[in-house]
Write a protein that holds these residues in place. Structure first.
Motif: not given
Length: 225
Positions: A10-20
């Protein structure tokens, strides 16, 4: 799957969104399909973002419980991924600062200096191939050939995102996803930091992205495994 493993995904999905790196909308992808999401790992293009990405790779590999001796990064995308993940693994608290060798290939053979196409540590033991995603599986095939020719054993493939998607025309879809085909063809596991299922789960819990839920669900129903 443990709570910690689920949180890492879940943290990786969130991080990927944050990084565009992960985007939602309508995107025409290489296959010609209109996809409701797009994942471009090439946008992890700063020191901080690559370092964090490597920590996610390292954690996914540790969580898998697989035994391995070194990493291999196929040219070109896999080269910085292998190097950065080797650093993250060497610093991982559960591994007691165990050093992790890595190697990569160059596209063109070098006829001077050390020569050859493989750079880095000697290929030996159980080797994990690291890349961003698996589409056609070409880089995996080439990596497996290089590793076997060196007398080492391809032990697993480690990727950022499993799209869980079948290939082919709409009226002639493949029976399996690219990831499943690679795993079956070479008899080794494919470990992913996250998958389309994790993206969908993230959408379920995010009110701000609720408008994209049905489009992603419909896409998975049509093309998913």
């Amino acid at each position: 799957m443990s709570v910690e493993q689920s949180a890492n995904r879940t943290d990786f999905v969130r991080f990927s969104l944050q990084q565009d790196v992960l985007r939602f909308g309508e995107f025409k992808v290489k296959s010609g399909r209109l996809s409701p999401y797009f994942f471009n790992a090439g946008l992890f293009n700063t020191g901080a973002s690559l370092g964090r990405l490597a920590q996610f790779y390292a954690q996914a590999l540790v969580d898998s419980g697989l035994q391995f001796d070194m990493l291999f990064g196929p040219a070109y995308k896999g080269i910085p991924l292998a190097a950065a993940t080797a650093i993250a693994l060497a610093q991982h608290p559960s591994r007691g600062q165990a050093d992790v060798p890595f190697a990569f290939n160059r596209k063109e053979a070098k006829d001077h200096g050390e020569g050859g196409t493989v750079v880095g540590a000697p290929l030996q033991g159980k080797v994990v191939i690291i890349d961003d995603v698996i589409t056609a599986g070409t880089s995996v095939r080439e990596s497996v050939e290089i590793i076997r020719q060196a007398g080492a054993e391809p032990a697993a493939v480690l990727i950022a995102l499993d799209r869980m998607e079948r290939a082919g025309a709409d009226d002639a879809l493949s029976a399996h996803s690219a990831v499943q085909e690679v795993s079956q063809r070479y008899g080794m596991p494919v470990v992913s930091i996250a998958s389309l299922a994790d993206i969908m789960q993230f959408l379920e819990g995010n009110a701000g992205l609720s408008a994209h839920r049905e489009a992603v669900a419909a896409y998975r129903r049509r093309y998913g495994v």
